[in-house]
Motif scaffolding. Structure first.
Motif, short mmCIF file in Angstrom:
data_model
loop_
_atom_site.label_atom_id
_atom_site.label_comp_id
_atom_site.label_asym_id
_atom_site.label_seq_id
_atom_site.Cartn_x
_atom_site.Cartn_y
_atom_site.Cartn_z
N VAL A 103 20.01 20.41 -11.24
CA VAL A 103 20.14 19.31 -10.28
C VAL A 103 20.74 18.09 -10.96
O VAL A 103 21.70 17.48 -10.45
CB VAL A 103 18.77 18.96 -9.66
N LEU A 104 20.23 17.74 -12.14
CA LEU A 104 20.76 16.59 -12.88
C LEU A 104 22.19 16.86 -13.33
O LEU A 104 23.04 15.95 -13.29
CB LEU A 104 19.88 16.31 -14.10
N THR A 105 22.49 18.09 -13.73
CA THR A 105 23.84 18.43 -14.16
C THR A 105 24.83 18.27 -13.00
O THR A 105 25.92 17.73 -13.17
CB THR A 105 23.88 19.88 -14.69
N ALA A 106 24.43 18.75 -11.81
CA ALA A 106 25.30 18.63 -10.64
C ALA A 106 25.48 17.16 -10.25
O ALA A 106 26.58 16.74 -9.89
CB ALA A 106 24.73 19.42 -9.47
N LEU A 107 24.42 16.38 -10.32
CA LEU A 107 24.53 14.96 -10.00
C LEU A 107 25.45 14.24 -10.98
O LEU A 107 26.24 13.37 -10.59
CB LEU A 107 23.15 14.30 -10.00
N ALA A 108 25.35 14.59 -12.27
CA ALA A 108 26.21 13.97 -13.27
C ALA A 108 27.67 14.31 -13.00
O ALA A 108 28.56 13.45 -13.13
CB ALA A 108 25.80 14.43 -14.67
N ARG A 109 27.93 15.55 -12.61
CA ARG A 109 29.30 15.95 -12.30
C ARG A 109 29.81 15.20 -11.06
O ARG A 109 30.94 14.73 -11.02
CB ARG A 109 29.37 17.46 -12.08
N TRP A 110 28.96 15.11 -10.05
CA TRP A 110 29.35 14.43 -8.82
C TRP A 110 29.58 12.93 -9.05
O TRP A 110 30.47 12.33 -8.47
CB TRP A 110 28.26 14.65 -7.77
N GLY A 111 28.78 12.33 -9.93
CA GLY A 111 28.88 10.90 -10.16
C GLY A 111 29.91 10.49 -11.19
O GLY A 111 30.24 9.30 -11.31
N ALA A 112 30.44 11.46 -11.95
CA ALA A 112 31.38 11.13 -13.02
C ALA A 112 32.59 10.34 -12.56
O ALA A 112 33.02 9.40 -13.26
CB ALA A 112 31.82 12.40 -13.74
N PRO A 113 33.20 10.63 -11.40
CA PRO A 113 34.36 9.84 -10.98
C PRO A 113 34.05 8.36 -10.76
O PRO A 113 34.97 7.54 -10.79
CB PRO A 113 34.79 10.52 -9.66
N ALA A 114 32.79 8.02 -10.55
CA ALA A 114 32.43 6.62 -10.34
C ALA A 114 32.40 5.83 -11.65
O ALA A 114 32.29 4.60 -11.63
CB ALA A 114 31.07 6.51 -9.63
N LEU A 115 32.49 6.52 -12.79
CA LEU A 115 32.45 5.85 -14.09
C LEU A 115 33.85 5.54 -14.58
O LEU A 115 34.21 5.81 -15.72
CB LEU A 115 31.71 6.72 -15.11
N ASP A 116 34.65 4.95 -13.70
CA ASP A 116 36.02 4.62 -14.10
C ASP A 116 36.08 3.39 -14.98
O ASP A 116 37.00 3.22 -15.77
CB ASP A 116 36.89 4.42 -12.86
N GLU A 117 35.10 2.53 -14.88
CA GLU A 117 35.11 1.30 -15.69
C GLU A 117 33.67 0.86 -15.93
O GLU A 117 32.85 0.84 -15.00
CB GLU A 117 35.88 0.19 -14.98
N ARG A 118 33.38 0.52 -17.18
CA ARG A 118 32.03 0.06 -17.51
C ARG A 118 31.88 -1.41 -17.13
O ARG A 118 32.66 -2.26 -17.56
CB ARG A 118 31.74 0.25 -19.00
N ARG A 119 30.86 -1.70 -16.32
CA ARG A 119 30.61 -3.07 -15.90
C ARG A 119 29.89 -3.84 -16.99
O ARG A 119 29.17 -3.25 -17.80
CB ARG A 119 29.77 -3.06 -14.62
N PRO A 120 30.07 -5.16 -17.05
CA PRO A 120 29.42 -5.96 -18.10
C PRO A 120 27.90 -5.82 -18.11
O PRO A 120 27.27 -5.99 -19.15
CB PRO A 120 29.84 -7.40 -17.76
N THR A 121 27.31 -5.53 -16.95
CA THR A 121 25.86 -5.43 -16.86
C THR A 121 25.34 -4.02 -17.15
O THR A 121 24.12 -3.81 -17.19
CB THR A 121 25.39 -5.83 -15.45
N ASP A 122 26.23 -3.05 -17.37
CA ASP A 122 25.82 -1.67 -17.58
C ASP A 122 25.21 -1.48 -18.97
O ASP A 122 25.84 -1.78 -19.98
CB ASP A 122 27.01 -0.71 -17.44
N ALA A 123 23.99 -0.94 -18.99
CA ALA A 123 23.40 -0.50 -20.26
C ALA A 123 24.00 0.86 -20.62
O ALA A 123 24.56 1.56 -19.77
CB ALA A 123 21.89 -0.39 -20.12
#
Length: 222
Positions: A103-123
């Motif tokens: 489940v976590l693996t599938a979520l990580a794959r699904w969410g990967a396109p949203a990581l196009d740019e790291r925001r200043p507030t991102d840990a």
């Protein structure tokens, strides 16, 4: 006067969707904010409460304690005391909790396109890249442990089938790793977005592979 007997305390009933549906039942257990991220942390092995709090930036102590209690009640995690000389308790996933890995693996794959740019507030923590990287290594024929070095830190992942109770990935380097790889976090994200394969990145020189084990030889493409 005889003491008046107090009514027995009723267990607190968790919120439920009250739907006879497998998806709804699953969300009854893991749909609350932070729960799946706690699972992500515990897939790396038993953790103390303080360690969990440190690697979950933004969660309050009350919410973390509440979620851990809910996970115990749902049979996803257990708390146990470490043997002497340690004087601490740790939380770890049950078999039911470890079944959330795909489940976590599938979520990580699904969410990967949203990581196009790291925001200043991102840990960021190095081991947060373990799931997409492990998926990139899913086709390896040899099982073993790979130390991973990023600028953000080190972690290790296990390739191949994971035996019951074994950690999927872990913090820092492993004592007896079968291979060691060096790469950039951005490349992990690119592999998570299926933009490049592990073999292509090795061929292009974007991943360095060290070690003499059969697994290391396979990862080098030799």
């Amino acid at each position: 006067m005889p003491r008046q007997q107090q009514p027995a305390a009723r267990p607190v009933r968790r919120r439920s969707y009250d739907q006879f549906c497998a998806t709804a039942r699953a969300l009854d257990s893991v749909g609350d904010r932070w729960t799946l991220l706690i699972v992500r942390e515990l897939l790396a092995g038993p953790r103390r409460y303080t360690d969990l709090h440190a690697d979950l930036p933004g969660v309050s102590t009350d919410v973390l304690a509440s979620r851990l209690k809910d996970m115990e009640q749902s049979g996803l995690a257990v708390r146990r005391k470490l043997p002497p000389p340690a004087a601490a308790s740790v939380y770890e996933l049950t078999r039911r909790g470890r079944e959330l890995l795909p489940v976590l693996t599938a979520l990580a794959r699904w969410g990967a396109p949203a990581l196009d740019e790291r925001r200043p507030t991102d840990a960021v923590r190095a081991h947060w890249f373990a799931l997409p990287l492990r998926r990139s290594l899913a086709a390896t024929a040899h099982t073993g442990v790979v130390d991973v070095h990023l600028d953000e830190g080190e972690f290790h992942v296990r390739t191949g089938a994971v035996a019951d109770g074994e950690e999927v990935y872990g913090y820092g380097g492993a004592p007896h790793a079968d291979a060691r790889i060096l790469l950039e976090a951005e490349l992990c994200l690119a592999m998570g977005r299926d933009e490049v394969t592990f073999a292509q990145a090795v061929k292009d020189g974007r991943i360095e592979v060290h070690g003499e084990s059969p697994l290391a030889t396979e990862l080098r493409g030799a």
